[in-house]
Design a protein around this motif. Structure first.
Motif, PDB file in Angstrom:
ATOM      1  N   ALA A  90      -2.408  41.269  31.253  1.00 49.41           N
ATOM      2  CA  ALA A  90      -2.387  41.085  32.579  1.00 49.41           C
ATOM      3  C   ALA A  90      -1.453  42.154  33.434  1.00 49.41           C
ATOM      4  O   ALA A  90      -1.883  42.892  34.432  1.00 49.41           O
ATOM      5  N   ALA A 111      -3.785  45.508  33.078  1.00 54.26           N
ATOM      6  CA  ALA A 111      -5.026  45.128  33.893  1.00 54.26           C
ATOM      7  C   ALA A 111      -4.335  45.410  35.345  1.00 54.26           C
ATOM      8  O   ALA A 111      -5.238  46.174  36.237  1.00 54.26           O
ATOM      9  N   GLY A 112      -3.419  44.962  35.678  1.00 52.82           N
ATOM     10  CA  GLY A 112      -2.691  44.885  37.049  1.00 52.82           C
ATOM     11  C   GLY A 112      -2.418  46.446  37.240  1.00 52.82           C
ATOM     12  O   GLY A 112      -2.589  47.009  38.525  1.00 52.82           O
ATOM     13  N   SER A 117     -10.616  44.195  38.315  1.00 54.38           N
ATOM     14  CA  SER A 117      -9.418  44.459  37.432  1.00 54.38           C
ATOM     15  C   SER A 117      -8.247  43.570  38.115  1.00 54.38           C
ATOM     16  O   SER A 117      -7.499  43.169  37.486  1.00 54.38           O
ATOM     17  N   ALA A 133      -6.425  40.504  36.199  1.00 55.04           N
ATOM     18  CA  ALA A 133      -4.792  40.615  35.870  1.00 55.04           C
ATOM     19  C   ALA A 133      -4.223  39.396  36.406  1.00 55.04           C
ATOM     20  O   ALA A 133      -3.557  38.741  35.632  1.00 55.04           O
ATOM     21  N   GLY A 156       2.224  41.171  36.172  1.00 57.70           N
ATOM     22  CA  GLY A 156       0.757  41.306  35.883  1.00 57.70           C
ATOM     23  C   GLY A 156       0.069  40.858  37.023  1.00 57.70           C
ATOM     24  O   GLY A 156      -0.881  41.262  37.713  1.00 57.70           O
ATOM     25  N   GLY A 211      -1.945  42.887  40.042  1.00 59.00           N
ATOM     26  CA  GLY A 211      -3.263  42.305  40.010  1.00 59.00           C
ATOM     27  C   GLY A 211      -3.755  42.137  41.645  1.00 59.00           C
ATOM     28  O   GLY A 211      -4.631  42.869  42.402  1.00 59.00           O
TER      29      GLY A 211
END
Length: 208
Positions: free
Chosen positions: A109, A112-113, A149, A153, A184, A188
């Motif tokens: 997470a 992706a964040g 994305s 996240a 995360g 995100g």
């Protein structure tokens, strides 16, 4: 006639008996004219003790002695978390305490964040520099990537929090990484907002 130098009742040819050396020539393997046992050609003589009476660290012909095994690591000495008795016997099943493991969902997470925020910055740059509809299309394409994305996240962070806070009986694995999961989720959400803001800025610049 008996030899006065030899005690009576002894056989000079008997094995194991001390034999006198001929004149001028000492016997092989003898000490001061008396026969001493010699080692077998294929067997190495024992090594003398070391200084202070300590045993030798190696034996001739056999190489160095094996070293002592290392002590067990600290992680191996863990307290039992639960003991279940076996019915009808005096034995039991011991469950050792399992160390906590960082949640992979929380780490994913956060990664992706961060990617979502980087993509949102690219969307803002395209929205400011693009003065036509081509810039809007480019900003829209990057906005989709940043939004996906960011959503991934947020979803992974929430699942990671659920995994961390879910109570499990021993010997199940315990998870840590609450801070990573919340980071995360925050990154995100910020990436999705920045991506949408960049797309709106690109539209305003194209219409102006």
């Amino acid at each position: 006639m008996t030899d006065p130098a030899r005690p009576q009742g002894t056989d000079p040819t008997a094995p194991g008996r001390p034999q006198a050396a001929p004149e001028g020539e000492p016997l092989a393997g003898s000490l001061s004219g008396w026969a001493v046992p010699t080692p077998h050609p294929g067997v190495a003589p024992p090594a003398p003790p070391g200084p202070g009476g300590t045993p030798p660290t190696s034996t001739p012909g056999w190489g160095p002695l094996p070293a002592a095994p290392p002590p067990p690591p600290r992680d191996a000495l863990r307290r039992p978390s639960r003991v279940d008795a076996v019915p009808g016997t005096q034995f039991g099943v011991v469950y050792l305490d399992v160390p906590a493991v960082t949640s992979g969902l929380a780490v994913g997470a956060l990664v992706a964040g961060v990617v979502s925020i980087l993509v949102s910055l690219l969307v803002l740059c395209v929205g400011v520099t693009g003065a036509d509809w081509d810039g809007v299309w480019a900003a829209g394409a990057f906005t989709v990537l940043g939004a996906l994305s960011g959503a991934g996240a947020v979803g992974a962070g929430l699942l990671g929090l659920r995994q961390i806070h879910r109570p499990l009986p021993p010997p199940a694995v315990r998870f840590t990484g609450r801070g990573l999961a919340w980071a995360g989720v925050g990154c995100g959400g910020a990436g999705m907002l920045f991506s949408l803001a960049g797309l709106g800025l690109a539209l305003l610049v194209a219409l102006a």
